[in-house]
Design an enzyme around this catalytic site. Structure first.
Site, short mmCIF file in Angstrom:
data_model
loop_
_atom_site.label_atom_id
_atom_site.label_comp_id
_atom_site.label_asym_id
_atom_site.label_seq_id
_atom_site.Cartn_x
_atom_site.Cartn_y
_atom_site.Cartn_z
N TRP A 1 0.80 -1.22 0.00
CA TRP A 1 0.00 0.00 0.00
C TRP A 1 0.83 1.27 0.00
O TRP A 1 0.31 2.36 -0.16
CB TRP A 1 -0.89 0.02 1.26
N PRO B 1 -3.27 -5.46 -6.04
CA PRO B 1 -2.80 -4.35 -5.21
C PRO B 1 -3.37 -4.52 -3.80
O PRO B 1 -4.26 -5.34 -3.59
CB PRO B 1 -3.41 -3.11 -5.87
N ASP B 2 -2.86 -3.77 -2.85
CA ASP B 2 -3.43 -3.79 -1.52
C ASP B 2 -4.79 -3.08 -1.55
O ASP B 2 -4.95 -2.07 -2.23
CB ASP B 2 -2.47 -3.05 -0.57
N GLY C 1 6.75 -6.39 -0.61
CA GLY C 1 6.11 -6.32 0.70
C GLY C 1 7.11 -6.68 1.78
O GLY C 1 8.32 -6.49 1.61
N GLU D 1 10.83 -7.96 -3.49
CA GLU D 1 11.31 -6.63 -3.06
C GLU D 1 10.81 -6.45 -1.64
O GLU D 1 9.62 -6.25 -1.42
CB GLU D 1 10.73 -5.55 -3.97
N LEU D 2 11.73 -6.52 -0.68
CA LEU D 2 11.29 -6.67 0.72
C LEU D 2 11.73 -5.51 1.61
O LEU D 2 12.02 -4.42 1.13
CB LEU D 2 11.79 -8.02 1.24
P1 NAP Z 1 2.92 -7.33 3.56
O1 NAP Z 1 2.10 -7.47 4.76
O2 NAP Z 1 3.93 -8.36 3.28
O3 NAP Z 1 1.89 -7.19 2.34
C1 NAP Z 1 2.29 -6.85 1.03
C2 NAP Z 1 1.24 -7.33 0.05
O4 NAP Z 1 1.22 -8.75 0.08
C3 NAP Z 1 -0.18 -6.89 0.40
O5 NAP Z 1 -0.89 -6.63 -0.78
C4 NAP Z 1 -0.75 -8.12 1.10
O6 NAP Z 1 -2.15 -8.18 1.04
C5 NAP Z 1 -0.11 -9.20 0.28
N1 NAP Z 1 -0.06 -10.53 0.91
C6 NAP Z 1 0.08 -10.85 2.21
N2 NAP Z 1 0.08 -12.19 2.36
C7 NAP Z 1 -0.04 -12.73 1.13
C8 NAP Z 1 -0.11 -14.04 0.61
N3 NAP Z 1 -0.05 -15.12 1.40
N4 NAP Z 1 -0.25 -14.21 -0.71
C9 NAP Z 1 -0.31 -13.16 -1.55
N5 NAP Z 1 -0.27 -11.88 -1.13
C10 NAP Z 1 -0.13 -11.67 0.19
O7 NAP Z 1 3.72 -5.94 3.57
P2 NAP Z 1 3.14 -4.50 3.94
O8 NAP Z 1 3.15 -4.35 5.39
O9 NAP Z 1 1.88 -4.25 3.22
O10 NAP Z 1 4.25 -3.57 3.28
C11 NAP Z 1 5.29 -3.01 4.01
C12 NAP Z 1 6.56 -3.79 3.79
O11 NAP Z 1 6.88 -3.80 2.40
C13 NAP Z 1 7.76 -3.17 4.47
O12 NAP Z 1 8.55 -4.17 5.05
C14 NAP Z 1 8.50 -2.49 3.33
O13 NAP Z 1 9.89 -2.31 3.58
C15 NAP Z 1 8.23 -3.43 2.21
N6 NAP Z 1 8.38 -2.78 0.91
C16 NAP Z 1 9.45 -3.11 0.16
C17 NAP Z 1 9.65 -2.46 -1.06
C18 NAP Z 1 10.86 -2.77 -1.91
O14 NAP Z 1 10.88 -2.32 -3.05
N7 NAP Z 1 11.86 -3.47 -1.42
C19 NAP Z 1 8.73 -1.50 -1.49
C20 NAP Z 1 7.66 -1.20 -0.68
C21 NAP Z 1 7.48 -1.85 0.53
P3 NAP Z 1 -3.05 -8.40 2.37
O15 NAP Z 1 -2.38 -7.63 3.47
O16 NAP Z 1 -4.37 -7.88 2.00
O17 NAP Z 1 -3.07 -9.85 2.65
#
Ligand code: NAP
Length: 540
Positions: free
Chosen positions: A180, A205-206, A255, A277-278
């Site tokens: 998001w 997308p989220d 994520g 990308e984490l």
């Molecule tokens: P997240 O909880 O891992 O979620 C990311 C996306 O994955 C959301 O759309 C989520 O949807 C989805 N998701 C979760 N479980 C899943 C599954 N089992 N199967 C498929 N999709 C699934 O991360 P976040 O808290 O939203 O984002 C923040 C994190 O992202 C931070 O750690 C940040 O550093 C990282 N990030 C990294 C980059 C990069 O380029 N390295 C860029 C941006 C953000 P739901 O929550 O609806 O399940």
């Protein structure tokens, strides 16, 4: 710290009527425009919808249709059909779609700036970073993808007699899962190169920021993308994640590290490719000769853009002891002067956090660091008077190893400043982390800065910038070392990862075995002499 917003409406959860602005945010597009965008979601409107709150107000944005597992699998079936004809388009024609898209994004940016602000709660200047990143990515692949995908001749095993080529085929259907925090930019960075390579895309997308992704989807079709070459599905990962992983020919996930690891395990079962990308815990190293005021100004942007909810944002600053105190004073002063606000204009320097979970996580990290001995030199408080999810940009010193944020990613507007006495020590401390996403080095001596940069184990390192120099340069790869990821986006790598490389070689005349009647030993000797001769040629 100055503020420019009226207090949040007192009844979060009340329903906005169709003519109301999206999420009850003054100046935002009308709710019916949001409803119109949701009709672009690939699955039916009959799935049980969810409604997310606007971070600035707490009011509902719009009802979002949610997919079920079976519907997502049907979307992939459709994607497979469309992909066959999309891949037949000459790469130059696919490029043209992206160039037109870049123009449309720049021309129509006002609406998406509003949407990104409403959905993510960020300041308009941070939303603009997304517009510029999107236009830059679309232009880059709009200009270079045909060349990068072109068939490449290679020197054959036997000069003249073997003709060898490397051919790039699209993977098929790429599943893109987006978070998001950068809903427009990350959609562009991950979806557009996949399309340019001739794949179809199914993106999840989220829910929090779905409209921003759907806006780009609408523009892509206006730019000439065939219907259904890119489809958007909505739903929690727990409901539709399995279908995406099981149906995709390649998964591009952005994520958190824990989710990335879980998905990698699932994908490994199918032996399909992926990029991850984490998270990060990004360091900034201020060398003794740095311009203190410039470094402090750079740190404010590097730490507090999008309220620190940026994967490449700086959360640790190592400052040489000779300038440490002066730097902390300058950073605290500039942080205190940052304007917080929720107006849909360029007035505020920082916006709000995006969700209650984010507010809770940020508050918990700061409170825990304080309890473990840290000193708050700027910020350190939520600001409910500005909106339900505002938190002050926060600078900490004296953070001890006992504090959670010493090692864990906060993903919020919080930075810890540490003192060091020697550059080797600063590099070692910068590298003392499980993450390796982004880093920053500040110095008046650019060459020295580059030397230090090369010693930091991070996928991107910026000298005299926090993150924007690498983030904005689409021609260089972006991604994480260590637990910050696998694979890269942007550059040739960000395109070629979405392809299967195939070698095609044609053998003329002589076969690569002894001729009829030739003793194998003689053949081996002749071949050895040939290889030794080729080895001496400069370009083989
Ligand atoms: P997240 O909880 O891992 O979620 C990311 C996306 O994955 C959301 O759309 C989520 O949807 C989805 N998701 C979760 N479980 C899943 C599954 N089992 N199967 C498929 N999709 C699934 O991360 P976040 O808290 O939203 O984002 C923040 C994190 O992202 C931070 O750690 C940040 O550093 C990282 N990030 C990294 C980059 C990069 O380029 N390295 C860029 C941006 C953000 P739901 O929550 O609806 O399940």
């Amino acid at each position: 710290m100055t503020s420019t917003v009226p207090p949040a409406p007192s009844q979060p959860g009340s329903t906005a009527g169709p003519a109301d602005p999206v999420g009850g945010v003054p100046g935002a597009p009308a709710t019916r425009r949001a409803e119109q965008l949701t009709r672009r979601v690939a699955t039916g409107l009959d799935a049980a919808p969810v409604t997310m709150p606007a971070p600035f107000t707490g009011l509902p944005i719009t009802a979002l249709p949610q997919a079920a597992d079976a519907e997502v699998r049907r979307v992939f079936t459709r994607a497979r059909e469309v992909q066959l004809s999309w891949a037949e388009w000459p790469a130059r024609e696919r490029q043209r779609v992206l160039l037109r898209l870049a123009d449309l994004v720049l021309a129509q940016q006002d609406e998406v700036l509003d949407l990104v602000q409403v959905e993510a709660g960020k300041a308009r200047i941070d939303a603009f970073d997304e517009v510029s990143a999107t236009a830059l990515v679309a232009s880059y692949y709009g200009k270079h993808s045909a060349r990068l995908l072109a068939e490449r001749r290679a020197a054959g095993a036997l000069p003249v007699l073997t003709k060898a080529s490397e051919v790039r085929h699209p993977k098929g259907v790429v599943g893109v899962v987006s978070p998001w925090n950068y809903p427009l930019a990350l959609t562009a960075m991950d979806v557009l190169p996949a399309l340019a390579a001739g794949n179809a895309v199914v993106q999840k997308p989220d829910n929090q920021t779905a409209l921003s992704a759907l806006w780009l989807h609408e523009l892509a079709e206006q730019a000439g993308l065939p219907a259904d070459a890119w489809q958007v599905v909505l739903g929690r990962g727990s409901a539709i994640g399995d279908a995406i992983v099981e149906e995709s020919d390649y998964v591009c996930f952005t994520g958190s590290t824990p989710t990335g690891k879980r998905l990698a395990g699932q994908i490994a079962e199918r032996l399909t490719g992926y990029s991850l990308e984490l998270g990060g815990k990004n360091p900034m190293v201020v060398l003794p000769d740095a311009d203190v005021q410039q470094a402090a100004a750079g740190a404010v942007t590097a730490c507090f853009s999008s309220a620190g909810q940026l994967c490449v944002s700086v959360e640790r600053i190592y400052v040489h002891e000779s300038i440490h105190d002066e730097f902390v004073r300058a950073l605290a002063e500039r942080t205190g002067a940052l304007t917080l606000g929720s107006g849909l204009d360029y007035h505020a320097g920082m916006g709000s956090l995006t969700s209650q979970d984010q507010l809770a996580a940020v508050s918990a990290h700061v409170d825990d660091a304080r309890a473990a001995g840290a000193t708050v030199v700027a910020g350190g408080r939520p600001r409910p008077d500005l909106g339900p999810l505002f938190y002050e940009p926060t600078v900490l010193t004296g953070v001890t190893e006992r504090a959670k944020l010493f090692r864990e990613e906060t993903f919020g507007p919080v930075v810890a400043v540490y003192r060091y006495s020697d550059v080797d020590e600063a590099v070692a401390r910068a590298n003392d982390t499980e993450f390796g996403l982004n880093a920053s080095v500040w110095t008046r001596d650019a060459r020295r800065g580059e030397e230090v940069a090369r010693r930091i184990k991070a996928g991107t390192v910026n000298v005299n910038e926090g993150y924007a120099a690498t983030f904005g340069t689409v021609g260089v790869p972006m991604g994480g070392m260590k637990e910050s990821g696998v694979g890269r986006r942007n550059s040739a790598e960000g395109l070629l990862k979405y392809t299967e490389a195939q070698a095609v070689a044609v053998q003329r005349g002589l076969r690569l075995r002894p001729f009829r009647g030739m003793p194998p030993r003689l053949w081996a000797k002749a071949m050895s002499a040939g290889i030794a001769a080729l080895r001496r040629l400069p370009r083989r």
